[in-house]
Design an enzyme around this catalytic site. Structure first.
Site, PDB file in Angstrom:
ATOM      1  N   THR A 142       1.046  -1.424  -0.039  1.00 40.58           N
ATOM      2  CA  THR A 142       0.078   0.132   0.248  1.00 40.58           C
ATOM      3  C   THR A 142       0.900   1.289   0.306  1.00 40.58           C
ATOM      4  O   THR A 142       1.442   1.505   0.741  1.00 40.58           O
ATOM      5  CB  THR A 142      -0.688   0.089   1.590  1.00 40.58           C
ATOM      6  OG1 THR A 142      -1.870  -1.111   1.294  1.00 40.58           O
ATOM      7  CG2 THR A 142      -1.836   0.922   1.394  1.00 40.58           C
ATOM      8  N   GLU A 143       0.582   2.219  -1.130  1.00 39.21           N
ATOM      9  CA  GLU A 143       1.574   3.239  -1.198  1.00 39.21           C
ATOM     10  C   GLU A 143       3.319   3.689  -1.034  1.00 39.21           C
ATOM     11  O   GLU A 143       3.990   4.169  -0.700  1.00 39.21           O
ATOM     12  CB  GLU A 143       0.948   4.806  -0.048  1.00 39.21           C
ATOM     13  CG  GLU A 143      -0.681   4.239   0.571  1.00 39.21           C
ATOM     14  CD  GLU A 143      -1.628   5.253  -0.834  1.00 39.21           C
ATOM     15  OE1 GLU A 143      -0.702   5.468  -2.029  1.00 39.21           O
ATOM     16  OE2 GLU A 143      -2.583   5.864  -0.755  1.00 39.21           O
ATOM     17  N   LEU A 144       3.592   2.284  -1.463  1.00 39.96           N
ATOM     18  CA  LEU A 144       4.599   1.688  -1.213  1.00 39.96           C
ATOM     19  C   LEU A 144       5.625   1.650  -0.120  1.00 39.96           C
ATOM     20  O   LEU A 144       6.469   2.235   0.116  1.00 39.96           O
ATOM     21  CB  LEU A 144       5.770   2.678  -2.309  1.00 39.96           C
ATOM     22  CG  LEU A 144       5.215   2.685  -4.163  1.00 39.96           C
ATOM     23  CD1 LEU A 144       6.246   2.474  -4.715  1.00 39.96           C
ATOM     24  CD2 LEU A 144       4.684   1.132  -4.487  1.00 39.96           C
TER      25      LEU A 144
END
Lengths: 436, 407
Positions: free
Chosen positions: B149-151
């Site tokens: 998630t979101e890197l």
């Protein structure tokens, strides 16, 4: 007897007890045969509602302006007494929308009563078709616009008395006294000292001081307020009359006696004056021993975001609920579910919401720094700075529901004679003395 | 003969959360739905129409026109997949059609686009397995690359990703991580053995994702041939240029009127005309590279905001309170599923979607605009209140089903 009443709130357009008190008083006077014209800043549906209720004639400043625009920029004029610095800003802004002094007067004063500058801006955005055509560009301009509208009315109608409620309508009241020679009654529902303590805005305090000086008679909503006006404004005691707010009992939905977790209620504007942070501190301590207890904060105000964040920081976010402003059925539903009502006000001239809670059968825990305690001389009390005392009271009422019911019953019984008609009779006698 | 072989790696993130109902205090304990599915449906249909369908069509045409030389990668959150299945199945078909070209890789992530990686390792693994099985079923291949998630990643997360069997992890080319190193090399992560880290080239990525439609930008309007020239000039042999961005960049965040779809339509041919610039999927780029160095990643790094850390989701007290309260219910939620209430577990998992705490962010500065763009609520405080009301209601429901029926 014909009275020009100047106010800032009138149901359904109100954000607190001021509007309710104005409605109660005007209704009570109407019942005694007094003809009342009540000017409020803008209509917002008020006029039609009040007509339907058979109350006083409600006139909106907006209506007055559209009927008869106050032409020219000198209608208010600098005709007031010269040399009185406190007076200058009352007229400084007449038409001069580019007057820097008047604008700045309120724009940088976000904690002004009921509507700060930011609150005013928020209201402005919420109005359908919001725009400068109807509303002043800021609160200061709105006060000035309102004042001009009132003067326009005075050129067309005759009155026996002018009765102004709280500082925002005092400028118009003073000018009405001066221009039409009417006896002036100034009604203090709160003062700047209540709202902000030692951080009072001097300019607003000056308006209040001027009103105290000029008024022929001053109505205080409590002995608490009367003392404040004498102590902090040097008001002349002989001019001050205490008329407690009345309260009209109304039917409430039946109480919800469920075995669910106990619910403790805060109800009011979220400003320092009302002590919502004290409520959260107490909630935090109560939750330590009563992990299921629920605490509801009902209302809006400048502290709202801070309070929400603080409830999270205190680790009680699961116990605390924020509902925003409630009225009507939703408020009734909330009260019906409430087990204990707390009014932790730091300085409360009256505190009508306490009567509302008591009327709904909810035991009310009041800070000693409140005027309403004078008409509800029963029940638990605490000093607003004494969170420990509040916590002890709350735990006791939560743990002993029977005791809580006893308190609620005793308070409701004590409340019975608090009738608006009687209050209005006192005010009428005051008018008769002044109008002689 | 070109002596250069550089990889141009497009990875598109497509995601939609389940937005909450206007859930007031009075709704707690009622049967009011916790999620505003009318609104969710409206939005997913709109985004499908403006972005997913036209872009998928455009990319498929690019793949066909270049005989598969144009290649790219996608990650689709599980919450998006379900919404597409329910409300825009034709759009989902166009993703499947992309998979069938053989030129598109589908990555794995957490099924609910959650922050479970920093909250609850067991739930993290479960959400990864849920998503992995679903991607394989939908697109025919088990994913080899993981994007959190979101890197969001650090050493612990990377190790878990490696242990779950992935070859490649995507990350942000944050200065805090690289300290002067190039973001175009492939790195390892301290504590991992074989996992390869592919990093986002944020200047080149943000040219498309953020600056493209900015009229104040000195390079506005950006043309595809110019952008290809930039890539050509800057790419060295062995470079991996990670162009990682939200898929909704195309047609939703930036409307078609900005020319963003046309830009993307023409870009592949211009890039392929350059010597030694090759489009590759994340796994392909990873396979061609060797690990340059193992990086220390003690604290989580993400691709969000200026800080590139967790502060977009977990900085203020509201976010922490909501996050903590949510994960406190993890065991009860899972137990509910075992007790015959899988729908409650499902709803709890929808609340793990990171967007919910993102809406509560009170950081100001330049990123405030981005947050405001994405939030459906009036203020961070409103979104917190709604979330906590919903959670309160769900917690009460979970308590009532804690005992197995008939026990």
């Amino acid at each position: 007897m014909k009275v020009l009443m100047l106010g800032w709130e009138y149901p359904p357009r109100f954000s607190g007890g001021l509007g309710a008190a104005c409605e109660g008083l005007a209704g009570g006077l109407a019942g005694l045969g007094v003809e009342t014209v009540f000017v409020v800043p803008t209509d917002g549906g008020t006029t039609a509602t009040a007509r339907a209720r058979g109350g006083p004639r409600i006139v909106s400043a907006q209506e007055l302006e559209s009927e008869r625009p106050i032409g020219g920029r000198t209608s208010v004029g600098a005709q007031g007494p010269t040399g009185d610095a406190r007076y200058s800003w009352l007229v400084a802004g007449h038409g001069a929308s580019d007057d820097v002094r008047l604008r700045r007067l309120f724009v940088d004063s976000p904690l002004t009563p009921y509507l700060g500058a930011s609150g005013y801006a928020h209201e402005l955005r919420r109005q359908p078709g919001a725009g400068s055509a109807v509303y002043g560009a800021d609160l200061g301009a709105e006060v000035e616009r309102y004042t001009r509208a009132v003067l326009g009315l005075l050129e067309r109608e005759r009155f026996d008395v002018v009765h102004a409620h709280d500082w925002m309508s005092f400028p118009a009241g003073i000018l009405a006294q001066e221009r039409a020679g009417l006896p002036l009654v100034c009604h203090f529902h709160s003062c700047e000292f209540d709202r902000k303590g030692w951080n009072a805005d001097d300019r607003i305090r000056d308006v209040e001081a001027l009103a105290l000086e000029r008024a022929d008679s001053v109505v205080c909503v409590s002995g608490y307020t009367r003392d404040k006006l004498i102590r902090h404004y040097g008001a002349v005691p002989e001019k001050l009359v205490v008329v407690h707010n009345g309260h009209t009992a109304r039917s409430h939905p039946p109480r919800v006696e469920t075995p669910g977790p106990p619910l403790v209620l805060f109800l009011g504007r979220m400003t320092n004056q009302k002590g919502p942070d004290i409520f959260l501190d107490a909630a935090c301590a109560v939750v330590a021993t009563h992990p299921d207890a629920k605490f509801c904060l009902v209302g809006d105000g400048e502290l709202f975001p801070q309070l929400v964040e603080r409830s999270a920081k205190l680790g009680i976010a699961r116990n605390v609920h924020f509902t925003g402003f409630l009225e009507g059925d939703e408020l009734d539903t909330m009260l019906a579910r409430t087990d204990v009502f707390v009014m932790p006000s730091v300085s409360e001239p009256f505190g009508l919401v306490a009567l509302e809670a008591i009327d709904a059968g909810v035991p009310a825990v009041l800070s000693r720094q409140s005027g309403v305690a004078e008409v509800v001389p029963i029940g638990p009390r605490f000093d607003y700075w004494d969170t420990d005392a509040l916590v002890r009271i709350l735990c006791e009422l939560i743990d002993d529901p029977e005791r809580a019911r006893e308190v609620a019953r005793a308070q409701a019984d004590a409340l019975a004679p608090a009738d608006w008609k009687e209050r209005a009779a006192t005010v009428l006698r005051l008018y008769e003395g002044l109008a002689g | 003969m070109s002596s250069r072989d550089a990889s141009v790696v497009f990875y598109f993130q497509a995601h939609q959360p389940y937005r909450l109902s206007r859930y007031t205090f009075f709704d707690i304990g009622t049967k009011k739905p916790r999620f505003d599915d009318a609104e969710n449906k409206r939005i997913v249909k709109r985004v499908a129409e403006r972005c997913y369908v036209p872009m998928n069509t455009l990319l498929r045409e690019a793949i066909e026109a270049t005989d598969g030389a144009f290649r790219c990668s996608f990650s689709l959150s599980g919450t998006l997949l379900t919404q597409l299945e329910d409300w825009a199945p034709q759009a989902l078909d166009t993703f499947v059609a992309l998979a069938e070209t053989g030129a598109v890789e589908f990555l794995c992530e957490t099924a609910y686009h959650s922050l479970a990686s920093v909250a609850n390792p067991a739930e993290f693994e479960r959400q990864v397995e849920t998503q992995r099985a679903r991607i394989e079923e939908l697109f025919g291949r088990s994913p080899r690359t993981f994007r959190n998630t979101e890197l969001v990643f650090d050493e612990d997360i990377a190790k878990r990703v490696e242990d779950l069997g992935f070859d490649t992890l995507l990350g942000e080319g944050a200065e805090r991580l690289l300290r002067g190193r190039s973001w175009r090399k492939v790195y390892g992560v301290r504590g991992c053995e074989r996992l390869k880290l592919l990093l986002r080239d944020y200047p080149f990525s943000d040219d498309i994702a953020f600056r493209f439609s900015n009229r104040e930008w000195e390079h506005y309007p950006l043309m595809a041939d110019t952008y290809a020239d930039w890539l050509d000039k800057s790419a060295q042999d062995g470079d991996v240029i990670g162009l990682f961005m939200d898929y909704e960049t195309f047609g939703e965040h930036q409307w078609a009127e900005t020319g963003i779809l046309d830009f993307m339509k023409h870009l592949p041919a211009f890039v392929l005309a350059k010597d030694g610039l090759n489009f590759r999927t994340t796994s392909e780029a990873s396979a061609t590279a060797t690990i340059a160095e193992h990086l220390a990643v003690p604290d989580p790094i993400s691709w969000a905001d200026q800080e590139r850390d967790l502060s977009a989701w977990l900085s203020n007290h509201m976010q922490h309170a909501a996050h903590d309260a949510l994960y406190e219910l993890a065991d009860d939620a899972r137990a509910a599923a075992a007790n015959g209430h899988p729908e409650l577990f499902e709803e709890w998992r929808k609340l793990t979607t990171s967007d919910h705490v993102y809406y509560m962010c009170t950081k100001l500065r330049s990123d405030g605009d981005v947050h405001e763009y994405f939030t459906p609520y009036e203020s961070p405080h409103d979104s917190f209140i709604l979330f906590m009301n919903v959670l309160d209601d769900l917690a009460a429901r979970l308590r009532t089903v804690r005992q197995p029926a008939g026990a």
